[in-house]
Design a protein around this motif. Structure first.
Motif, PDB file in Angstrom:
ATOM      1  N   THR A 297      91.079  54.619  -7.677  1.00 43.12           N
ATOM      2  CA  THR A 297      91.296  54.894  -6.258  1.00 43.12           C
ATOM      3  C   THR A 297      90.850  56.297  -5.897  1.00 43.12           C
ATOM      4  O   THR A 297      90.248  56.525  -4.836  1.00 43.12           O
ATOM      5  N   ALA A 298      91.122  57.255  -6.777  1.00 45.63           N
ATOM      6  CA  ALA A 298      90.700  58.631  -6.530  1.00 45.63           C
ATOM      7  C   ALA A 298      89.181  58.767  -6.543  1.00 45.63           C
ATOM      8  O   ALA A 298      88.622  59.647  -5.870  1.00 45.63           O
ATOM      9  N   GLU A 299      88.507  57.878  -7.270  1.00 43.45           N
ATOM     10  CA  GLU A 299      87.053  57.992  -7.448  1.00 43.45           C
ATOM     11  C   GLU A 299      86.241  57.144  -6.478  1.00 43.45           C
ATOM     12  O   GLU A 299      85.046  57.403  -6.297  1.00 43.45           O
ATOM     13  N   ASP A 300      86.824  56.132  -5.873  1.00 42.79           N
ATOM     14  CA  ASP A 300      86.034  55.106  -5.191  1.00 42.79           C
ATOM     15  C   ASP A 300      86.584  54.835  -3.789  1.00 42.79           C
ATOM     16  O   ASP A 300      87.688  54.315  -3.635  1.00 42.79           O
ATOM     17  N   GLU A 301      85.801  55.161  -2.768  1.00 40.04           N
ATOM     18  CA  GLU A 301      86.234  54.981  -1.387  1.00 40.04           C
ATOM     19  C   GLU A 301      86.319  53.509  -0.982  1.00 40.04           C
ATOM     20  O   GLU A 301      86.899  53.188   0.063  1.00 40.04           O
ATOM     21  N   ARG A 302      85.742  52.617  -1.804  1.00 39.95           N
ATOM     22  CA  ARG A 302      85.864  51.188  -1.489  1.00 39.95           C
ATOM     23  C   ARG A 302      87.300  50.703  -1.638  1.00 39.95           C
ATOM     24  O   ARG A 302      87.665  49.666  -1.093  1.00 39.95           O
ATOM     25  N   VAL A 303      88.107  51.445  -2.376  1.00 40.51           N
ATOM     26  CA  VAL A 303      89.534  51.127  -2.481  1.00 40.51           C
ATOM     27  C   VAL A 303      90.216  51.666  -1.228  1.00 40.51           C
ATOM     28  O   VAL A 303      90.287  52.876  -1.016  1.00 40.51           O
ATOM     29  N   ARG A 304      90.712  50.757  -0.397  1.00 44.97           N
ATOM     30  CA  ARG A 304      91.276  51.149   0.895  1.00 44.97           C
ATOM     31  C   ARG A 304      92.760  51.483   0.808  1.00 44.97           C
ATOM     32  O   ARG A 304      93.255  52.339   1.537  1.00 44.97           O
ATOM     33  N   LYS A 305      93.487  50.760  -0.042  1.00 44.43           N
ATOM     34  CA  LYS A 305      94.913  51.027  -0.251  1.00 44.43           C
ATOM     35  C   LYS A 305      95.245  50.735  -1.707  1.00 44.43           C
ATOM     36  O   LYS A 305      94.571  49.930  -2.358  1.00 44.43           O
ATOM     37  N   LEU A 306      96.307  51.373  -2.201  1.00 40.80           N
ATOM     38  CA  LEU A 306      96.734  51.225  -3.589  1.00 40.80           C
ATOM     39  C   LEU A 306      98.222  50.905  -3.636  1.00 40.80           C
ATOM     40  O   LEU A 306      99.023  51.528  -2.935  1.00 40.80           O
TER      41      LEU A 306
ATOM     42  N   ALA B 249      96.049  61.436  -9.407  1.00 38.52           N
ATOM     43  CA  ALA B 249      96.985  61.050  -8.354  1.00 38.52           C
ATOM     44  C   ALA B 249      96.983  62.057  -7.213  1.00 38.52           C
ATOM     45  O   ALA B 249      97.069  61.697  -6.037  1.00 38.52           O
ATOM     46  N   ALA B 250      96.870  63.327  -7.556  1.00 36.35           N
ATOM     47  CA  ALA B 250      96.870  64.382  -6.550  1.00 36.35           C
ATOM     48  C   ALA B 250      95.656  64.311  -5.630  1.00 36.35           C
ATOM     49  O   ALA B 250      95.686  64.848  -4.515  1.00 36.35           O
ATOM     50  N   LEU B 251      94.594  63.647  -6.067  1.00 30.06           N
ATOM     51  CA  LEU B 251      93.353  63.580  -5.296  1.00 30.06           C
ATOM     52  C   LEU B 251      93.279  62.369  -4.369  1.00 30.06           C
ATOM     53  O   LEU B 251      92.356  62.262  -3.562  1.00 30.06           O
ATOM     54  N   ILE B 252      94.221  61.449  -4.492  1.00 26.43           N
ATOM     55  CA  ILE B 252      94.159  60.211  -3.710  1.00 26.43           C
ATOM     56  C   ILE B 252      94.393  60.500  -2.227  1.00 26.43           C
ATOM     57  O   ILE B 252      95.358  61.149  -1.850  1.00 26.43           O
ATOM     58  N   LYS B 253      93.471  60.002  -1.408  1.00 27.46           N
ATOM     59  CA  LYS B 253      93.579  60.154   0.046  1.00 27.46           C
ATOM     60  C   LYS B 253      94.005  58.852   0.718  1.00 27.46           C
ATOM     61  O   LYS B 253      94.465  58.861   1.859  1.00 27.46           O
TER      62      LYS B 253
END
Length: 276
Positions: free
Chosen positions: A133-142, A203-207
């Motif tokens: 999730t932190a690496e890939d903007e295609r992941v919209r929600k986690l 985890a700290a990088l997740i937007k």
């Protein structure tokens, strides 16, 4: 009507990955949820198929898969029949696998393409999902359930020195009685990729919006792991389910045709979160 489609795509090192997609045929373009199983897990473990049906009945497409090196095979998808592959597994391999699954979901190769995906990761799969999730903007929600905060949570630290000296260690699968081999290449993967494979730092990088769910009575991954993840990413939501263990009341095999109550509570919370 709820239907299921099956796929087999190449994962890391060209090894096949079995996948299945559960969906309502009246909602073929519904949002795509990808489920990421945990250590010693597989896509058809326990009540995973009931979970897939629940999400499909609530307006989602639910895609689950076997990691390429999780020890199962295409001929034996619910047994640890390939211990050589299990021994060769690394976390970098699993990230490569998950990327291939997202490529498949977003590419529309064998189903309507999805512009983005939601990830649900359990235990070790939660750690993998956090990094992705932190690496890939295609992941919209986690959504993570009983997620680890460090891959080293998966074994006792006091075995590492002997593991490195012998080149291999064995982890007991209490359910099957098998001694599952792990080569030291798993440790070397952590050594070579300390930044990428640091779950808390990622985890700290997740937007993206993130729901952290953990069982209050989890004996496998302590609740402190969820609180560590929440501290790293204060924008995440933390839901603690009283009385829930590591699998939220499920087991393998699971012979009932209804979800365990605590797992249903998780599913309801995840659906509400994903629909926001």
């Amino acid at each position: 009507m709820i239907r299921k489609q099956y796929f087999n795509i190449p994962g890391a090192k060209g090894r096949g990955m079995l996948m299945d997609l559960t969906f309502d045929d009246a909602l073929k373009n519904a949002p795509m949820v990808i489920f990421v199983h945990g250590f010693k897990g597989f896509k058809d473990w326990g009540s995973h198929n009931l979970v897939a049906n629940y999400f499909a009945a609530n307006g989602f497409r639910f895609l689950k898969f076997n990691f390429s090196h999780n020890g199962t095979t295409t001929a034996h998808p619910t047994d640890f029949a390939d211990l050589i592959a299990f021994a060769d597994n690394t976390f970098t391999i699993e990230l490569e696998d998950l990327n291939a699954v997202i490529d498949f979901a977003c590419g529309g190769s064998a189903m309507p393409a999805s512009p983005g995906v939601y990830l649900i990761g359990h235990s070790m799969g939660g750690g993998i999902s956090i990094i992705k999730t932190a690496e890939d903007e295609r992941v919209r929600k986690l959504v993570t359930m009983a997620a680890i905060s460090s891959f080293r949570n998966l074994w006792s630290p006091d075995i590492e020195q002997q593991w490195r000296l012998q080149g291999i260690t064995y982890i007991l699968n209490k359910r099957t009685g098998q001694e599952l081999p792990l080569k030291k290449s798993l440790l070397e993967d952590l050594d070579k990729n300390p930044t990428r494979l640091d779950v808390v730092s990622k985890a700290a990088l997740i937007k993206q919006p993130w729901l952290i769910v953990h069982g209050e009575a989890d004996p496998t991954v302590p609740l402190s792991s969820a609180k560590e993840l929440e501290a790293a990413q204060p924008d995440a939501e933390l839901l603690v389910i009283p009385g829930a263990d590591h699998t939220f009341g499920s087991a393998h095999p699971y012979l009932l045709d209804t979800l365990p109550l605590l797992l249903e509570e998780f599913c309801k919370a995840a659906v509400i979160f994903l629909n926001k």
